[in-house]
Write a protein that holds these residues in place. Structure first.
Motif, PDB file in Angstrom:
ATOM      1  N   GLU A 135       0.906  -0.991   0.084  1.00 39.03           N
ATOM      2  CA  GLU A 135       0.073   0.047   0.034  1.00 39.03           C
ATOM      3  C   GLU A 135       0.896   1.275   0.103  1.00 39.03           C
ATOM      4  O   GLU A 135       0.571   2.201  -0.596  1.00 39.03           O
ATOM      5  N   THR A 136       1.983   1.224   0.764  1.00 37.70           N
ATOM      6  CA  THR A 136       2.842   2.280   0.781  1.00 37.70           C
ATOM      7  C   THR A 136       3.631   2.615  -0.202  1.00 37.70           C
ATOM      8  O   THR A 136       3.706   3.701  -0.849  1.00 37.70           O
ATOM      9  N   PHE A 137       4.123   1.483  -0.952  1.00 40.74           N
ATOM     10  CA  PHE A 137       4.748   1.586  -2.233  1.00 40.74           C
ATOM     11  C   PHE A 137       3.683   2.193  -3.525  1.00 40.74           C
ATOM     12  O   PHE A 137       4.436   3.192  -3.916  1.00 40.74           O
ATOM     13  N   LEU A 138       2.601   1.789  -3.295  1.00 39.49           N
ATOM     14  CA  LEU A 138       1.733   2.188  -4.227  1.00 39.49           C
ATOM     15  C   LEU A 138       1.285   3.655  -4.071  1.00 39.49           C
ATOM     16  O   LEU A 138       1.111   4.849  -5.035  1.00 39.49           O
ATOM     17  N   LEU A 139       1.397   4.018  -2.868  1.00 41.74           N
ATOM     18  CA  LEU A 139       0.885   5.513  -2.597  1.00 41.74           C
ATOM     19  C   LEU A 139       2.187   6.457  -2.953  1.00 41.74           C
ATOM     20  O   LEU A 139       2.002   7.661  -3.356  1.00 41.74           O
ATOM     21  N   VAL A 140       3.377   5.864  -2.672  1.00 39.72           N
ATOM     22  CA  VAL A 140       4.397   6.841  -3.175  1.00 39.72           C
ATOM     23  C   VAL A 140       4.634   7.060  -4.586  1.00 39.72           C
ATOM     24  O   VAL A 140       4.782   8.088  -5.439  1.00 39.72           O
ATOM     25  N   TRP A 141       4.554   5.736  -5.304  1.00 37.84           N
ATOM     26  CA  TRP A 141       4.562   5.912  -6.839  1.00 37.84           C
ATOM     27  C   TRP A 141       3.490   6.506  -7.476  1.00 37.84           C
ATOM     28  O   TRP A 141       3.489   6.934  -8.623  1.00 37.84           O
ATOM     29  N   ASP A 142       2.190   6.172  -7.212  1.00 39.63           N
ATOM     30  CA  ASP A 142       1.102   6.928  -7.851  1.00 39.63           C
ATOM     31  C   ASP A 142       0.919   8.342  -7.739  1.00 39.63           C
ATOM     32  O   ASP A 142       0.012   8.822  -8.384  1.00 39.63           O
ATOM     33  N   ALA A 143       1.645   9.075  -6.619  1.00 35.63           N
ATOM     34  CA  ALA A 143       1.642  10.413  -6.563  1.00 35.63           C
ATOM     35  C   ALA A 143       1.905  11.045  -7.983  1.00 35.63           C
ATOM     36  O   ALA A 143       3.106  10.921  -8.390  1.00 35.63           O
ATOM     37  N   PRO A 144       1.321  11.937  -8.653  1.00 35.02           N
ATOM     38  CA  PRO A 144       1.550  12.413  -9.803  1.00 35.02           C
ATOM     39  C   PRO A 144       2.886  13.221  -9.769  1.00 35.02           C
ATOM     40  O   PRO A 144       3.459  13.253 -10.654  1.00 35.02           O
ATOM     41  N   GLU A 145       3.052  14.059  -8.840  1.00 40.65           N
ATOM     42  CA  GLU A 145       4.317  14.714  -8.448  1.00 40.65           C
ATOM     43  C   GLU A 145       5.699  13.900  -8.408  1.00 40.65           C
ATOM     44  O   GLU A 145       6.652  14.494  -8.677  1.00 40.65           O
ATOM     45  N   ARG A 146       5.556  12.538  -8.172  1.00 37.87           N
ATOM     46  CA  ARG A 146       6.619  11.877  -8.153  1.00 37.87           C
ATOM     47  C   ARG A 146       7.043  10.854  -9.106  1.00 37.87           C
ATOM     48  O   ARG A 146       8.111  10.197  -9.327  1.00 37.87           O
ATOM     49  N   ARG A 147       5.824  10.407 -10.020  1.00 34.45           N
ATOM     50  CA  ARG A 147       5.805   9.273 -10.856  1.00 34.45           C
ATOM     51  C   ARG A 147       6.980   9.112 -11.986  1.00 34.45           C
ATOM     52  O   ARG A 147       7.591   8.355 -12.117  1.00 34.45           O
ATOM     53  N   GLN A 148       6.898  10.624 -12.456  1.00 33.69           N
ATOM     54  CA  GLN A 148       7.815  10.541 -13.603  1.00 33.69           C
ATOM     55  C   GLN A 148       9.308  10.466 -13.079  1.00 33.69           C
ATOM     56  O   GLN A 148      10.263   9.921 -13.757  1.00 33.69           O
ATOM     57  N   THR A 149       9.829  11.194 -12.059  1.00 37.14           N
ATOM     58  CA  THR A 149      11.144  10.979 -11.651  1.00 37.14           C
ATOM     59  C   THR A 149      11.462   9.793 -11.089  1.00 37.14           C
ATOM     60  O   THR A 149      12.291   9.296 -11.272  1.00 37.14           O
ATOM     61  N   LEU A 150      10.507   9.074 -10.369  1.00 34.15           N
ATOM     62  CA  LEU A 150      10.838   7.703  -9.908  1.00 34.15           C
ATOM     63  C   LEU A 150      11.025   6.721 -11.162  1.00 34.15           C
ATOM     64  O   LEU A 150      11.846   5.969 -11.169  1.00 34.15           O
ATOM     65  N   ALA A 151      10.081   6.824 -12.310  1.00 32.55           N
ATOM     66  CA  ALA A 151      10.230   6.001 -13.379  1.00 32.55           C
ATOM     67  C   ALA A 151      11.675   6.382 -14.051  1.00 32.55           C
ATOM     68  O   ALA A 151      12.386   5.461 -14.423  1.00 32.55           O
TER      69      ALA A 151
END
Length: 201
Positions: free
Chosen positions: A94-110
């Motif tokens: 759940e926490t992993f998805l919360l981190v990755w699904d946030a629009p402001e972080r998704r592109q940078t993490l990818a």
């Protein structure tokens, strides 16, 4: 009498914070996460180590800043442990998805994940960070045998999900609600990080 400031030392401020982040980025790239130190980063930035601690809670948070990701690894791990140990695996997902699904972080993490797959240096830094500050820390805290192996298995599970959902964008994983993924993978992470498999005999 006030002691003179060390040569090259700069006072606090916006530029100082940026200089620390720039120095940290260089140190992590040159030495990897494990061998980079707050003292070495401070020396590179021309500041006192205490000033680094003034701006950043620790090396993990500073590393997150160098990735330009607005997250606190310590807070993330704390969220995972804030609840029933019998549901820890579910909270990891759940926490992993919360981190990755946030629009402001998704592109940078990818972008970070892509670079780790094409650069040996990028892979080493990300591997050391995840092993030391995230999955390794969680596995060690649960008291399971072989925490390094179990933490690595949990990390493999989650990074595999990240590749499939956010990099390759497999439709079945992109379209499914997060809670479905949590319920499917929660027991798997629980087995890796908490429950000891039963032995036959």
């Amino acid at each position: 009498m006030t002691a003179p400031r060390g040569r090259g030392r700069r006072p606090g401020g916006v530029d100082t914070r940026a200089a620390i982040i720039s120095a940290a980025r260089g140190q992590f790239a040159a030495k990897g996460y494990d061998k980079a130190s707050i003292r070495g980063i401070a020396r590179e930035a021309g500041v006192d180590p205490a000033l680094v601690h003034h701006y950043f809670a620790g090396k993990a948070q500073l590393f997150a800043e160098t990735m330009e990701v607005s997250l606190d690894p310590v807070a993330i791990v704390g969220r995972v442990f804030a609840g029933d140990p019998a549901r820890l695996g579910w909270r990891v997902v759940e926490t992993f998805l919360l981190v990755w699904d946030a629009p402001e972080r998704r592109q940078t993490l990818a972008a970070l994940l892509r670079s780790s797959m094409t650069s040996d240096e990028g892979a080493r830094v990300l591997r050391e960070f995840l092993s030391r500050e995230v999955f390794g820390r969680i596995a060690a805290a649960t008291g399971v045998p072989d925490p390094e192996l179990r933490g690595s298995l949990a990390g493999a599970q989650m990074l595999g999900l990240a590749v499939m959902r956010y990099i390759l964008k497999v439709p079945a994983l992109v379209d499914v609600p997060p809670e479905v993924i949590v319920e499917r993978l929660g027991p798997v992470l629980q087995a890796h990080l908490v429950d000891t498999p039963a032995t036959e005999g």
